[in-house]
Design an enzyme around this catalytic site. Sequence first.
Site, PDB file in Angstrom:
ATOM      1  N   ASP A 285       0.861  -1.178   0.000  1.00  0.00           N
ATOM      2  CA  ASP A 285       0.000   0.000   0.000  1.00  0.00           C
ATOM      3  C   ASP A 285       0.905   1.239   0.000  1.00  0.00           C
ATOM      4  O   ASP A 285       2.135   1.144   0.078  1.00  0.00           O
ATOM      5  CB  ASP A 285      -0.980  -0.014   1.178  1.00  0.00           C
ATOM      6  CG  ASP A 285      -2.208   0.860   0.892  1.00  0.00           C
ATOM      7  OD1 ASP A 285      -2.149   1.698  -0.020  1.00  0.00           O
ATOM      8  OD2 ASP A 285      -3.223   0.714   1.594  1.00  0.00           O
TER       9      ASP A 285
HETATM   10  C1  BGC Z   1      -5.081   3.156   0.210  1.00  0.00           C
HETATM   11  C2  BGC Z   1      -5.254   2.154  -0.904  1.00  0.00           C
HETATM   12  C3  BGC Z   1      -5.062   2.804  -2.248  1.00  0.00           C
HETATM   13  C4  BGC Z   1      -3.718   3.505  -2.282  1.00  0.00           C
HETATM   14  C5  BGC Z   1      -3.385   4.136  -3.611  1.00  0.00           C
HETATM   15  C6  BGC Z   1      -3.852   4.009   0.050  1.00  0.00           C
HETATM   16  O1  BGC Z   1      -3.841   5.049   0.950  1.00  0.00           O
HETATM   17  O2  BGC Z   1      -5.038   2.475   1.444  1.00  0.00           O
HETATM   18  O3  BGC Z   1      -6.491   1.526  -0.800  1.00  0.00           O
HETATM   19  O4  BGC Z   1      -5.174   1.857  -3.261  1.00  0.00           O
HETATM   20  O5  BGC Z   1      -3.702   4.487  -1.274  1.00  0.00           O
HETATM   21  O6  BGC Z   1      -4.151   5.226  -3.868  1.00  0.00           O
END
Ligand code: BGC
Length: 759
Positions: A285
């Site tokens: 993530d």
């Molecule tokens: C979130 C994810 C997301 C990623 C990219 C993160 O903060 O937890 O779900 O896919 O950002 O945008």
Amino acid sequence: MINYLKTYSTFLALSLLLISGINAQERIPEVEELLGKMTLKEKIGQLNLLTPGGGVATGSVVSENVEAKIRKGQVGGLFGVAGPERVRVAQELAVNHSRLKIPLLIGSDVIHGYKTTFPIPLGLSSSWDMQLMEEVARISAREATADGINWNFSPMVDIARDPRWGRIAEGAGEDPYLGSQVARAMVRGYQGDDLSQPGTMMATVKHLALYGAAEAGRDYHSVDMSRIKMFNQYLPPYKAAVDEGVASVMTSFNDIDGIPASGNKWLLTELLRDRWGFKGMVVSDYTSVNEMIAHGLGDLQAVSALALNAGLDMDMVGEGFLTTLEKSVEEGKVSEESITNAARRILEAKHRLGLFEDPYRYLDESRPAKDILSPENRAAAKEIAKKTFVLLKKHENTLPLDPKAKIALVGPLANSQNNMLGTWAPTGDVKNAIPVLEGFKRSMPGVNVSYAKGANITDDPELARKVNVFGPRVEISEKDPAELLEEALELVRKSDVVVAVLGEATEMSGEAASRTDLSLPPSQKKLLEALVETGKPVVVVLMSGRPLTIEEESRMPVSILQTWHPGVEAGNAVVEVLYGKYNPAGKLTATWPRNVGQIPIYHSAKITGRPGPDSEFQKFKSNYLDAPNTPLYPFGYGLSYTDFEYSNLRLDKKKVGQGETITATVTVKNTGDYDGEEVVQLYLRDLVRSITPPSKQLKGFRKVFIKKGATAEVSITLQPGDLKFYNSQLEYVSEPGEFEVFVGGNSEQTLKAGFELTN
Ligand code: BGC
């Protein structure tokens, strides 16, 4: 068509495979050949995922010098870049200016629609309609690929039993059985049968794992859970996505057994790859590798090595892999082979997408105009939104509304275009959304409707500031709250019926939007109380990204229609349902508590050795002094403008052998005045087994349409796997003995039958 890789001989590729001792059956010759030409630096470059900014950044970091890095072969993929022209610029940099000409993955968060924003996922799951979920994903993929995107960071399948956690909005609620079906439907919708086909994109199941079980519902908080609970309750939806062939997996921010998911070898290698057989790529993530420093696991080099050795392939934004892995190889902390394996998985994904054959295959400049936000997609968004609404309470016969009645439309969400799309809709545009007031004008042009705001979403400027990070969601009026209220009451006095649109602003739920108080903000409570006091019939249209604690409101003489955040066609969908053009049939997929103290509360809780009574308090039983154990609205609950009566539950056998199926049939009669749909639900209780069973678990459902006055015989067949669970050795077994079957229109009001599982 560019086919620059095919010029190399298969012989060379096969020899490389033999040298590296890898099973040639599973390898893709083009990818192996390419790996053979790559330097260590170039392999590490493939593991790097960047965002040049411009999209929604969910961490504090945005990538720098992206162009130079692409040229140097230091980037495997980008996200936050969209539109064929922009993506082409990036892709050309990679294909024409980097040494090995490897195309980029282009990612995006397409969570509930691309530009055609559908209701939030918690709302979508309330439709209990898997074809609809698949259709949402298919339309989303068609739109996103038209804009040059080939990799989606969806579906989010985290089981959530704590509505304080704002990201409950993004998933399918509390139940592993339903959650698994949703996971499969969405993967099918995004990926289709063949990822190289136009209109399909790579899906990512996220967030592995257990992210929804964050302690105290506080986002990014720690998770500590027994393996039994994980395997039986929290892991099934991720596994279902893997079984459906999901191409990539995203790790979660939380730790599991003391090791953050992005560095957790048990999770990423033993469970995901060895036990579940996952063959795709794993991405972190947003900066979750770097965040292991803050978790307390060492410096950037240490946490990056930990992640790679655990089985993580791609590092999102943090650049820990890019900047430290080479040193770790030199120091013997990471093997070059692990880096090759990670790079291979990323290249294989690109191969599956057909990017080596044609790096520009997603870049057809004529597609956006015809495929994105088309009238057909908007029409689908409206039909789908209507299916997600849950009628929580019917009071007298106010619903459906009488088209002749004079309507006072009030409330801070009644004319709030900025709050229709819902959280995590970064690719949508609020300007395309239809608020409820406009929905009246478009869908019921003959109706006499007047509008007054009546109250702010909240009067608290501090809360407004926190919620307004992506634009004005809470707009505190310059007028005094008393004046706002008086305006609304004046309107109400001149009207026949009040429609009050109340609830949460979109960013009151979602990422980093946890709340400890789930009631309506005081400004809105006050408004509702005053509206009810006028004695006029009141219909509450509730919008929120999570279950709310509305026990007081539920006791008021009002009807309540829960509409989540309904997406781009919000206003039209709401108005059509209010006037009965569609009879609501949604059912809750997460339990609504009476108060925050009951959380976590969910239908499949354990029984305990001292089961609590539902209402009257009993000393030395599992209950509370100050509230019953029952929720305000149980899992599976939802009313209709009509009524359904259940009778005559029967099973096709009394005894079932291991490996056999058993079918339950129930008679459902539509006893009311409208045609309608009903979600018939089947729950199972294993009466005696080697580990304590849940009181009941959802194991089947069917959505049926029944004309008024008509009767349907509804059958649901239990498969052998439905009787299975993970025992204390984590073996997936069913144990002989008695079972109870419950069938009904929600998890609490059910008919009961029983059968025996024999050896
Ligand atoms: C979130 C994810 C997301 C990623 C990219 C993160 O903060 O937890 O779900 O896919 O950002 O945008």
